[in-house]
Scaffold this motif. Structure first.
Motif, PDB file in Angstrom:
ATOM      1  N   TYR A  20     -39.243 -36.447 -46.349  1.00 12.67           N
ATOM      2  CA  TYR A  20     -39.829 -37.702 -45.886  1.00 12.67           C
ATOM      3  C   TYR A  20     -38.834 -38.805 -46.197  1.00 12.67           C
ATOM      4  CZ  TYR A  20     -43.012 -41.600 -45.185  1.00 12.67           C
ATOM      5  OH  TYR A  20     -43.597 -42.761 -44.744  1.00 12.67           O
ATOM      6  N   VAL A  21     -38.171 -39.278 -45.156  1.00 12.09           N
ATOM      7  CA  VAL A  21     -37.159 -40.323 -45.300  1.00 12.09           C
ATOM      8  C   VAL A  21     -37.462 -41.385 -44.261  1.00 12.09           C
ATOM      9  CG1 VAL A  21     -34.704 -40.874 -45.200  1.00 12.09           C
ATOM     10  CG2 VAL A  21     -35.442 -38.650 -46.091  1.00 12.09           C
ATOM     11  N   GLY A  25     -36.905 -50.690 -43.384  1.00 15.87           N
ATOM     12  CA  GLY A  25     -37.342 -51.945 -43.970  1.00 15.87           C
ATOM     13  C   GLY A  25     -37.773 -51.694 -45.405  1.00 15.87           C
ATOM     14  N   CYS A  26     -38.292 -52.702 -46.016  1.00  6.34           N
ATOM     15  CA  CYS A  26     -38.730 -52.557 -47.408  1.00  6.34           C
ATOM     16  C   CYS A  26     -40.240 -52.440 -47.461  1.00  6.34           C
ATOM     17  CB  CYS A  26     -38.276 -53.752 -48.235  1.00  6.34           C
ATOM     18  SG  CYS A  26     -36.490 -53.757 -48.477  1.00  6.34           S
ATOM     19  N   PRO A  27     -40.826 -51.584 -48.214  1.00  9.56           N
ATOM     20  CA  PRO A  27     -40.123 -50.603 -49.031  1.00  9.56           C
ATOM     21  C   PRO A  27     -39.664 -49.416 -48.190  1.00  9.56           C
ATOM     22  CG  PRO A  27     -42.474 -50.314 -49.319  1.00  9.56           C
ATOM     23  CD  PRO A  27     -42.278 -51.500 -48.396  1.00  9.56           C
ATOM     24  N   CYS A  28     -38.612 -48.778 -48.618  1.00  5.80           N
ATOM     25  CA  CYS A  28     -38.100 -47.574 -47.982  1.00  5.80           C
ATOM     26  C   CYS A  28     -38.656 -46.365 -48.720  1.00  5.80           C
ATOM     27  CB  CYS A  28     -36.580 -47.567 -48.028  1.00  5.80           C
ATOM     28  SG  CYS A  28     -35.849 -48.921 -47.095  1.00  5.80           S
ATOM     29  N   ASP A  29     -38.520 -45.205 -48.108  1.00  2.00           N
ATOM     30  CA  ASP A  29     -39.040 -43.979 -48.709  1.00  2.00           C
ATOM     31  C   ASP A  29     -38.012 -42.865 -48.630  1.00  2.00           C
ATOM     32  OD1 ASP A  29     -42.000 -44.410 -49.307  1.00  2.00           O
ATOM     33  OD2 ASP A  29     -41.857 -45.136 -47.246  1.00  2.00           O
ATOM     34  N   ASP A 102     -35.109 -45.937 -53.479  1.00  2.00           N
ATOM     35  CA  ASP A 102     -36.080 -45.747 -52.407  1.00  2.00           C
ATOM     36  C   ASP A 102     -37.109 -44.642 -52.630  1.00  2.00           C
ATOM     37  OD1 ASP A 102     -34.911 -47.837 -51.062  1.00  2.00           O
ATOM     38  OD2 ASP A 102     -33.556 -46.542 -49.923  1.00  2.00           O
ATOM     39  N   SER A 103     -37.026 -43.912 -53.703  1.00  5.54           N
ATOM     40  CA  SER A 103     -38.058 -42.912 -53.989  1.00  5.54           C
ATOM     41  C   SER A 103     -39.190 -43.572 -54.762  1.00  5.54           C
ATOM     42  CB  SER A 103     -37.483 -41.749 -54.804  1.00  5.54           C
ATOM     43  OG  SER A 103     -36.636 -40.969 -53.996  1.00  5.54           O
ATOM     44  N   ARG A 109     -45.981 -38.164 -52.239  1.00  5.01           N
ATOM     45  CA  ARG A 109     -47.319 -37.796 -51.760  1.00  5.01           C
ATOM     46  C   ARG A 109     -47.235 -37.353 -50.297  1.00  5.01           C
ATOM     47  NH1 ARG A 109     -49.667 -41.981 -53.269  1.00  5.01           N
ATOM     48  NH2 ARG A 109     -50.236 -41.160 -55.291  1.00  5.01           N
ATOM     49  N   VAL A 110     -46.480 -38.111 -49.495  1.00  2.44           N
ATOM     50  CA  VAL A 110     -46.302 -37.741 -48.087  1.00  2.44           C
ATOM     51  C   VAL A 110     -45.536 -36.430 -47.980  1.00  2.44           C
ATOM     52  CG1 VAL A 110     -45.295 -38.419 -45.870  1.00  2.44           C
ATOM     53  CG2 VAL A 110     -46.482 -40.112 -47.277  1.00  2.44           C
ATOM     54  N   ALA A 111     -44.497 -36.247 -48.782  1.00  3.25           N
ATOM     55  CA  ALA A 111     -43.748 -34.989 -48.766  1.00  3.25           C
ATOM     56  C   ALA A 111     -44.662 -33.810 -49.119  1.00  3.25           C
ATOM     57  CB  ALA A 111     -42.563 -35.049 -49.727  1.00  3.25           C
ATOM     58  N   GLY A 112     -45.587 -34.006 -50.057  1.00  6.70           N
ATOM     59  CA  GLY A 112     -46.550 -32.957 -50.395  1.00  6.70           C
ATOM     60  C   GLY A 112     -47.437 -32.605 -49.213  1.00  6.70           C
TER      61      GLY A 112
END
Length: 136
Positions: A20-21, A25-29, A102-103, A109-112
């Motif tokens: 999940y990348v 913009g802010c915030p980034c993930d 950015d982590s 949670r989204v990656a899970g």
């Protein structure tokens, strides 16, 4: 005669990679993980594999928060996509990629959720596709 629902996962599902990348913009993930889904005791349990690799900021405090969020994402996705199915699962983490800036917990949670979605497809097939892999 009632039949108990099969528990998830029905067999080991190894090498599930979730990425999940989002950097628009802010915030980034940023959250990248590779995990195994192993049959285990009731519930969702998370553990790091012996020799698990962490790339990036590996502060144990943050890594524990990110892994807890990863497990929560798995729980959320299974509750939504496999309601009523018993869950007896160990999520074994082999790789975690953390970006210093950015982590965040939301990223993991989204990656899970993405990892659980992929594991469900590997276990039961894609409900949105026919036997030949085409969308109806």
């Amino acid at each position: 005669m009632s039949v108990e629902p099969e528990s998830f996962p029905p067999r080991p599902i190894r090498g599930v990679r979730a990425r999940y990348v989002r950097q628009a913009g802010c915030p980034c993930d940023v959250a990248i993980v590779e995990v195994d889904f192993e049959p285990w005791e009731e519930g969702v349990h998370l553990e790091a594999a012996p020799g698990a690799v962490v790339h990036g900021d590996s502060d144990p405090k943050y890594l524990a928060l990110f892994h807890a969020a990863l497990a929560e994402g798995v729980r959320e996705e299974l509750a939504e996509r496999a309601p009523g199915r018993a869950v007896a699962l160990a999520v074994v983490v082999h790789l975690t990629v953390v970006h210093e800036v950015d982590s965040r917990e939301h990223s993991f949670r989204v990656a899970g959720r993405l990892a659980a979605r992929e594991a469900l497809v590997r276990a039961y097939g894609d409900p949105g596709r026919d036997a030949d892999g085409r969308r109806p």
